[in-house]
Design an enzyme around this catalytic site. Sequence first.
Site, mmCIF file in Angstrom:
data_model
loop_
_atom_site.group_PDB
_atom_site.id
_atom_site.type_symbol
_atom_site.label_atom_id
_atom_site.label_comp_id
_atom_site.label_asym_id
_atom_site.label_seq_id
_atom_site.Cartn_x
_atom_site.Cartn_y
_atom_site.Cartn_z
ATOM 1 N N HIS A 139 17.012 36.579 -45.660
ATOM 2 C CA HIS A 139 17.551 35.604 -46.604
ATOM 3 C C HIS A 139 16.683 34.355 -46.567
ATOM 4 C CE1 HIS A 139 19.045 34.476 -42.655
ATOM 5 N NE2 HIS A 139 19.107 33.233 -43.123
ATOM 6 N N ASP A 141 17.215 30.054 -46.477
ATOM 7 C CA ASP A 141 18.329 29.171 -46.133
ATOM 8 C C ASP A 141 18.781 28.241 -47.253
ATOM 9 O OD1 ASP A 141 18.633 30.273 -43.635
ATOM 10 O OD2 ASP A 141 17.456 28.748 -42.593
ATOM 11 N N HIS A 211 13.641 35.087 -43.932
ATOM 12 C CA HIS A 211 13.722 35.494 -42.527
ATOM 13 C C HIS A 211 15.006 36.266 -42.282
ATOM 14 C CE1 HIS A 211 15.744 31.605 -42.931
ATOM 15 N NE2 HIS A 211 16.570 32.033 -41.965
ATOM 16 N N ARG A 221 23.311 38.261 -27.962
ATOM 17 C CA ARG A 221 22.246 37.302 -28.289
ATOM 18 C C ARG A 221 22.911 36.031 -28.796
ATOM 19 N NH1 ARG A 221 19.727 35.616 -33.194
ATOM 20 N NH2 ARG A 221 17.486 35.978 -33.369
HETATM 21 O O1 LIG Z 1 19.729 33.780 -35.312
HETATM 22 C C1 LIG Z 1 18.629 33.689 -35.822
HETATM 23 O O2 LIG Z 1 17.574 33.910 -35.212
HETATM 24 C C2 LIG Z 1 18.514 33.322 -37.301
HETATM 25 C C3 LIG Z 1 19.820 32.989 -37.967
HETATM 26 C C4 LIG Z 1 19.619 32.554 -39.377
HETATM 27 O O3 LIG Z 1 18.594 32.712 -39.957
HETATM 28 C C5 LIG Z 1 20.708 31.879 -40.072
HETATM 29 O O4 LIG Z 1 21.821 31.769 -39.513
HETATM 30 O O5 LIG Z 1 20.488 31.426 -41.211
HETATM 31 FE FE LIG Z 2 18.554 31.592 -41.867
#
Ligand SMILES: O=C(O)CCC(=O)C(=O)O
Ligand SMILES: [Fe+2]
Length: 315
Positions: A139, A141, A211, A221
């Site tokens: 996605h 951001d 990403h 995680r």
């Molecule tokens: O947790 C991650 O490494 C990325 C999370 C992410 O891209 C988001 O929450 O927008």
């Molecule tokens: Fe993100």
Amino acid sequence: MIRINIAQAVDEQSKCPWSPKMASVVPCNVTEAQGAVHQKSLFEFKSGLLHDPVSVVLVNKHRYPLVKSLLCCFQLGQEGKVPLSSALLCYNVTDKVRRVVESYFRLDSPLYFSYSHLVCRTAVEEKQEGRKDLSHPVHVDNCILNTEANMCIKEHPAYTFRDYSAILYLNGDFEGGNFVFTELDAKTITAELRPQCGRMVGFSSGEENPHGVNAVTKGQRCAVALWFTLDPRHNERERVQADDLIKMLLSPEADLSQEEAQQTAEPLSLGEANLRQSGSESPSDTTDSVAAESTDSSIEHVRGPPVDSKPKTEL
Ligand SMILES: O=C(O)CCC(=O)C(=O)O
Ligand SMILES: [Fe+2]
């Protein structure tokens, strides 16, 4: 040795949805800034950002965002139920992330928190071999990604006011779960990052940085995700309230023990930016939440992008 402790929320009766009871300890070593996987957008915290021992923390099993928990933590701190240093830990480390991003991208104007939360992703109990699915789909951001058209539409309901994003990783003792940057097709991987405690990825929030997160195939995680805006109107309200509360707690009249007073002596960089009122993002789905401590406010070791680059578009 640098540690981050993760406490489990078990106190259903508490006004705040978590309690300081310790459930697990995630040890980690952060030695040197280890360089960038993706030269222009990754950097790591230097050793010393997270101090040993870090004895905190919050976990939120009711899907409250981190900053709400942070506020809540301060409130519990006031009541003596959580060490005040725990709240400060979370507060300081997230402010440090903000300053690191400002510094790395050589921004002329301040960054405001627009939203922050902690997300823990846990492996599902299923066959893991050959998994290709993602824990967080690719996605962007601040816009809506259309992979077929290879474009990203910057309009509502996307959080169009997000300018920079940062993820601070709190552990690395899990399998899978790598962070990936891709092209707009969401398939072509351009960089991959292995999370580890204290490692951070920071990047501009636009279409230049699609990403996602690979499936977590074993373990849990945890990461704090933070989004920043250059627009003070979107300054996170919870953060502003936390600023006020922390100022109050740290005032000379506040009833702090000697030890806690020392722990809180660290300059907090409350940042006048954070003291301004504004609108913020609405809470999104989180699983758990955690906090981490920093007592090192230096950011001079952070490498910036090449001097002749244009950070906002090159990533
Ligand atoms: O947790 C991650 O490494 C990325 C999370 C992410 O891209 C988001 O929450 O927008
Ligand atoms: Fe993100």
